[in-house]
Motif scaffolding. Structure first.
Motif, mmCIF file in Angstrom:
data_model
loop_
_atom_site.group_PDB
_atom_site.id
_atom_site.type_symbol
_atom_site.label_atom_id
_atom_site.label_comp_id
_atom_site.label_asym_id
_atom_site.label_seq_id
_atom_site.Cartn_x
_atom_site.Cartn_y
_atom_site.Cartn_z
ATOM 1 N N ARG A 1 8.712 -86.601 12.218
ATOM 2 C CA ARG A 1 7.855 -85.480 11.827
ATOM 3 C C ARG A 1 8.694 -84.285 11.375
ATOM 4 O O ARG A 1 9.610 -83.869 12.059
ATOM 5 C CB ARG A 1 6.973 -85.094 13.013
ATOM 6 C CG ARG A 1 5.833 -84.171 12.664
ATOM 7 C CD ARG A 1 4.940 -83.922 13.869
ATOM 8 N NE ARG A 1 4.338 -85.152 14.377
ATOM 9 C CZ ARG A 1 4.604 -85.665 15.587
ATOM 10 N NH1 ARG A 1 5.420 -85.067 16.410
ATOM 11 N NH2 ARG A 1 4.015 -86.783 15.952
ATOM 12 N N HIS A 2 8.356 -83.752 10.216
ATOM 13 C CA HIS A 2 9.018 -82.558 9.712
ATOM 14 C C HIS A 2 8.107 -81.865 8.701
ATOM 15 O O HIS A 2 7.033 -82.361 8.388
ATOM 16 C CB HIS A 2 10.383 -82.888 9.095
ATOM 17 C CG HIS A 2 10.312 -83.735 7.859
ATOM 18 N ND1 HIS A 2 9.971 -85.066 7.863
ATOM 19 C CD2 HIS A 2 10.541 -83.435 6.570
ATOM 20 C CE1 HIS A 2 9.996 -85.546 6.627
ATOM 21 N NE2 HIS A 2 10.334 -84.576 5.834
ATOM 22 N N LYS A 3 8.553 -80.749 8.224
ATOM 23 C CA LYS A 3 7.806 -79.960 7.240
ATOM 24 C C LYS A 3 8.562 -80.063 5.914
ATOM 25 O O LYS A 3 9.511 -79.329 5.680
ATOM 26 C CB LYS A 3 7.717 -78.509 7.733
ATOM 27 C CG LYS A 3 6.804 -77.649 6.940
ATOM 28 C CD LYS A 3 6.738 -76.262 7.586
ATOM 29 C CE LYS A 3 6.301 -75.268 6.561
ATOM 30 N NZ LYS A 3 6.420 -73.907 7.032
ATOM 31 N N GLU B 1 1.827 -75.592 5.242
ATOM 32 C CA GLU B 1 1.700 -75.670 6.701
ATOM 33 C C GLU B 1 1.145 -77.035 7.086
ATOM 34 O O GLU B 1 0.087 -77.148 7.694
ATOM 35 C CB GLU B 1 0.804 -74.539 7.214
ATOM 36 C CG GLU B 1 1.440 -73.175 7.112
ATOM 37 C CD GLU B 1 2.719 -73.063 7.931
ATOM 38 O OE1 GLU B 1 2.758 -73.529 9.078
ATOM 39 O OE2 GLU B 1 3.702 -72.514 7.388
ATOM 40 N N MET B 2 1.859 -78.069 6.694
ATOM 41 C CA MET B 2 1.490 -79.440 7.038
ATOM 42 C C MET B 2 2.752 -80.140 7.524
ATOM 43 O O MET B 2 3.800 -80.047 6.894
ATOM 44 C CB MET B 2 0.926 -80.197 5.831
ATOM 45 C CG MET B 2 0.533 -81.636 6.155
ATOM 46 S SD MET B 2 0.161 -82.667 4.714
ATOM 47 C CE MET B 2 -1.371 -81.976 4.142
ATOM 48 N N LEU B 3 2.629 -80.832 8.652
ATOM 49 C CA LEU B 3 3.740 -81.628 9.150
ATOM 50 C C LEU B 3 3.551 -83.057 8.684
ATOM 51 O O LEU B 3 2.423 -83.576 8.685
ATOM 52 C CB LEU B 3 3.795 -81.564 10.677
ATOM 53 C CG LEU B 3 3.966 -80.169 11.281
ATOM 54 C CD1 LEU B 3 3.900 -80.241 12.805
ATOM 55 C CD2 LEU B 3 5.267 -79.538 10.827
ATOM 56 N N VAL B 4 4.645 -83.709 8.312
ATOM 57 C CA VAL B 4 4.591 -85.054 7.763
ATOM 58 C C VAL B 4 5.578 -85.944 8.507
ATOM 59 O O VAL B 4 6.743 -85.584 8.664
ATOM 60 C CB VAL B 4 4.945 -85.054 6.257
ATOM 61 C CG1 VAL B 4 4.924 -86.455 5.688
ATOM 62 C CG2 VAL B 4 3.999 -84.137 5.481
ATOM 63 N N ALA B 5 5.097 -87.103 8.928
ATOM 64 C CA ALA B 5 5.962 -88.139 9.498
ATOM 65 C C ALA B 5 5.790 -89.378 8.638
ATOM 66 O O ALA B 5 4.737 -90.021 8.681
ATOM 67 C CB ALA B 5 5.591 -88.429 10.951
ATOM 68 N N LEU C 1 -2.448 -81.261 10.116
ATOM 69 C CA LEU C 1 -2.975 -80.062 9.463
ATOM 70 C C LEU C 1 -3.061 -78.969 10.513
ATOM 71 O O LEU C 1 -3.735 -79.128 11.534
ATOM 72 C CB LEU C 1 -4.371 -80.316 8.893
ATOM 73 C CG LEU C 1 -4.569 -81.491 7.945
ATOM 74 C CD1 LEU C 1 -6.022 -81.575 7.503
ATOM 75 C CD2 LEU C 1 -3.649 -81.384 6.752
ATOM 76 N N MET C 2 -2.411 -77.866 10.285
ATOM 77 C CA MET C 2 -2.465 -76.751 11.214
ATOM 78 C C MET C 2 -3.820 -76.043 11.079
ATOM 79 O O MET C 2 -4.489 -76.180 10.051
ATOM 80 C CB MET C 2 -1.313 -75.779 10.947
ATOM 81 C CG MET C 2 0.076 -76.441 11.051
ATOM 82 S SD MET C 2 0.312 -77.477 12.504
ATOM 83 C CE MET C 2 0.614 -76.217 13.715
ATOM 84 N N PRO C 3 -4.258 -75.297 12.096
ATOM 85 C CA PRO C 3 -5.540 -74.597 12.035
ATOM 86 C C PRO C 3 -5.638 -73.723 10.778
ATOM 87 O O PRO C 3 -4.695 -73.015 10.419
ATOM 88 C CB PRO C 3 -5.529 -73.738 13.300
ATOM 89 C CG PRO C 3 -4.660 -74.506 14.258
ATOM 90 C CD PRO C 3 -3.578 -75.096 13.392
#
Length: 187
Positions: A86-88, A93-97, A115-117
């Motif tokens: 997991r990283h950006k 503002e989305m983390l992806v793995a 997805l962040m708030p």
């Protein structure tokens, strides 16, 4: 692992060289401005995920080609952990793995996305025949499909044609985590 901006810079330069494309030609094929492409190649700018998709589509390659620096294809069993992957990869503002980067043998790539708030992203259509399969793992989110936001909660899954405009958003105050399997039909 090298920093993502250096990886993107190297990857973009390598693909342009392989195709023999100038920055002008790359801009025409991807729909990304020549100035932005130059900034990415010089590691001066971090593109959005939408921009990465445009570049990948223009090169007729997968998204994971631009966010996974180690794309060795395994011939056997492979265990990958989202917490380690997991990283950006962009300024979004989305983390992806990238659980399983694209492998031509299987025709798909599999991501865990967070997805962040308050996050919302509209996606341009991908190349013809691309299909996405979304499974909500934690939280709640909405998908824009055929012009309508479709609410989804934990445990729900949907498949849709991603060669049309679509989008993702999280209106809640908690992160939304989902798996996204992206299938690329054979050209």
């Amino acid at each position: 692992m090298q920093p993502i901006d250096q990886f993107l810079s190297h990857r973009l330069k390598t693909l342009r060289k392989e195709k023999g494309w100038s920055l002008d030609k790359t801009s025409k094929e991807t729909g990304v401005s020549k100035a932005m492409l130059g900034q990415i190649e010089r590691s001066e700018s971090s593109p959005t995920l939408a921009t990465l998709w445009k570049i990948a589509s223009g090169f007729n390659t997968s998204l994971s080609a631009f966010i996974e620096s180690n794309q060795d294809v395994s011939t056997g069993n492979e265990i990958r952990e989202a917490d380690q992957l997991r990283h950006k990869p962009s300024i979004d503002e989305m983390l992806v793995a990238p659980l399983f980067p694209y492998d031509q043998q299987y025709g798909f790539e599999l991501f865990e996305l967070t997805l962040m708030p308050g996050y919302e992203r509209l996606s341009d259509p991908h190349v013809k025949g691309v299909t996405e399969h979304v499974i909500v793992i934690r939280g709640e989110m909405e998908l824009l499909i055929e012009g309508k936001w479709q609410p989804m909660k934990q445990g729900e899954a949907i498949r849709f044609a991603a060669d049309k405009e679509h989008g993702y958003r999280n209106l809640s105050d908690q992160p939304a985590v989902f798996h996204n399997l992206i299938y690329y039909a054979e050209s």
